[in-house]
Design an enzyme around this catalytic site. Sequence first.
Site, PDB file in Angstrom:
ATOM      1  N   HIS A  52       0.878  -1.172   0.000  1.00 32.34           N
ATOM      2  CA  HIS A  52       0.000   0.000   0.000  1.00 32.34           C
ATOM      3  C   HIS A  52       0.916   1.223   0.000  1.00 32.34           C
ATOM      4  CE1 HIS A  52      -2.724  -2.937   2.167  1.00 32.34           C
ATOM      5  NE2 HIS A  52      -3.481  -2.533   1.161  1.00 32.34           N
ATOM      6  N   ASP A  55       2.321   1.669   3.329  1.00 29.40           N
ATOM      7  CA  ASP A  55       3.289   0.663   3.797  1.00 29.40           C
ATOM      8  C   ASP A  55       4.690   1.190   3.499  1.00 29.40           C
ATOM      9  OD1 ASP A  55       1.532  -1.410   4.668  1.00 29.40           O
ATOM     10  OD2 ASP A  55       1.233  -2.055   2.594  1.00 29.40           O
ATOM     11  N   GLU A 211      -9.064 -12.044  -6.408  1.00 27.95           N
ATOM     12  CA  GLU A 211      -8.819 -12.724  -5.131  1.00 27.95           C
ATOM     13  C   GLU A 211      -9.825 -13.854  -4.993  1.00 27.95           C
ATOM     14  OE1 GLU A 211      -7.782 -10.641  -1.562  1.00 27.95           O
ATOM     15  OE2 GLU A 211      -9.065 -11.924  -0.353  1.00 27.95           O
ATOM     16  N   HIS A 214     -12.846 -13.310  -2.758  1.00 21.12           N
ATOM     17  CA  HIS A 214     -13.799 -12.309  -3.233  1.00 21.12           C
ATOM     18  C   HIS A 214     -14.773 -12.921  -4.246  1.00 21.12           C
ATOM     19  CE1 HIS A 214     -10.812  -8.810  -2.182  1.00 21.12           C
ATOM     20  NE2 HIS A 214     -11.054  -9.614  -1.169  1.00 21.12           N
ATOM     21  N   ASP A 251      -9.826 -14.914   4.148  1.00 19.58           N
ATOM     22  CA  ASP A 251      -8.414 -14.978   3.730  1.00 19.58           C
ATOM     23  C   ASP A 251      -7.707 -16.201   4.299  1.00 19.58           C
ATOM     24  OD1 ASP A 251      -8.891 -12.586   2.412  1.00 19.58           O
ATOM     25  OD2 ASP A 251      -7.939 -11.339   3.926  1.00 19.58           O
TER      26      ASP A 251
HETATM   27  C1  GLO Z   1      -9.348  -6.915   1.232  1.00 18.10           C
HETATM   28  C2  GLO Z   1      -8.373  -6.937   0.163  1.00 18.10           C
HETATM   29  C3  GLO Z   1      -7.078  -6.234   0.535  1.00 18.10           C
HETATM   30  C4  GLO Z   1      -6.312  -5.869  -0.701  1.00 18.10           C
HETATM   31  C5  GLO Z   1      -5.121  -4.989  -0.416  1.00 18.10           C
HETATM   32  C6  GLO Z   1      -4.405  -4.580  -1.678  1.00 18.10           C
HETATM   33  O1  GLO Z   1     -10.334  -7.603   1.245  1.00 18.10           O
HETATM   34  O2  GLO Z   1      -8.133  -8.247  -0.231  1.00 18.10           O
HETATM   35  O3  GLO Z   1      -6.302  -7.021   1.388  1.00 18.10           O
HETATM   36  O4  GLO Z   1      -5.887  -7.005  -1.364  1.00 18.10           O
HETATM   37  O5  GLO Z   1      -5.558  -3.877   0.252  1.00 18.10           O
HETATM   38  O6  GLO Z   1      -5.141  -3.656  -2.351  1.00 18.10           O
HETATM   39 MG    MG Z   2      -6.696  -9.004  -1.576  1.00 17.43          MG
END
Ligand code: GLO
Ligand code: MG
Length: 347
Positions: A52, A55, A211, A214, A251
């Site tokens: 980020h 970060d 992801e 998601h 996750d």
């Molecule tokens: C949250 C996301 C988050 C993103 C990260 C990169 O649900 O998965 O972890 O991957 O902020 O943008």
């Molecule tokens: Mg993510």
Amino acid sequence: MAKQANSYRFSFGPWNISTGADPFGPPVRKEVPFAKKIREYRELGFTHVQLHDDDVVPADWDSVQTSKGVAKVKKMLDGEGLTGEFIAPRLWEDPRTIDGGYTANKAADRTYARERTRRAVDIARMMDIDLMVLWPAREGTYIREAKDASQAVGRLVEAIDDILKTDAKIRVVGEMKPNEPMDQAYCPTVGHFMGLVYRTLDPKRVGVLIESAHSILAGLDPADDMAYALWHGKLWGVHLNDQNGLKYDQDKTFGSVDLRRAFNQVWVLERAKYYDIGVVGLDIKAMRTTKQADATKHLANSLAMFNHLLELVRSVDAGKVEELRAARDYEGLERYILEHILGRKGR
Ligand code: GLO
Ligand code: MG
């Protein structure tokens, strides 16, 4: 460093080594300093770092502090032989992003989001990173009446255009998630985002990051979602993990809930030669019960699962699969795949 043919490169984000705090309780592990996290990467078998903007450097630093701070982090990564995979503007913690970033109702808040994003593009450029990830965390609503949903879509496109105009080389990927923290996100799926891609200033530079959790939260199969984006030539990032049903975003370790679903994701990536396209990113949370000494085990476990599944994918008898498909013997195909995953070859 030159990459070996057919070999995958792996990444995770520093937030994946966490303190274990959740909405119901405080940290249970010590915060690991950023420099120490960075030292763990190579040891664990990773070469790329997801970042980020904050970060790298705090979001409120001025331009002089920012340049110095970014150079320091770049040097730290170089020293470890690591490469930054992407920069993502963290548009969900600042008080000005309570109502969203690009889709906030207040003009001043939208301006903040756009300025912060442009600064994130500068950070990316200073770090020789050409990929920006947009996880539109708060771009949505708790109640439908709160915002104008059509206008919000236009605002998302304008925000992407702004990034494309800021830097001629930057590529943008949307990481779509249907809910959490919002009740309903605008652009909840990869398909929704893809519809916007072609309306941006330079569609060639806009793609997606998928992801696993998601897609599952949207009721979709991650492997099929990846295949869809691959067909468009637009899968430029993945966050592999797992998810146990429709609840908060978990996750979990890759393959830990549904091995076959994980196998299929690796299969799709391998068939598309994803190793030549992008980095295999993980986005995995350690269980809250994990002890300090084991704070990276979930990452090592996920990487091991990917590699085991890759071996299985590469040893699938493609001729047999074709034969069973041609005969429309999907019961036979199911048996073959299940036995293959169970390692019961020829038994
Ligand atoms: C949250 C996301 C988050 C993103 C990260 C990169 O649900 O998965 O972890 O991957 O902020 O943008
Ligand atoms: Mg993510």
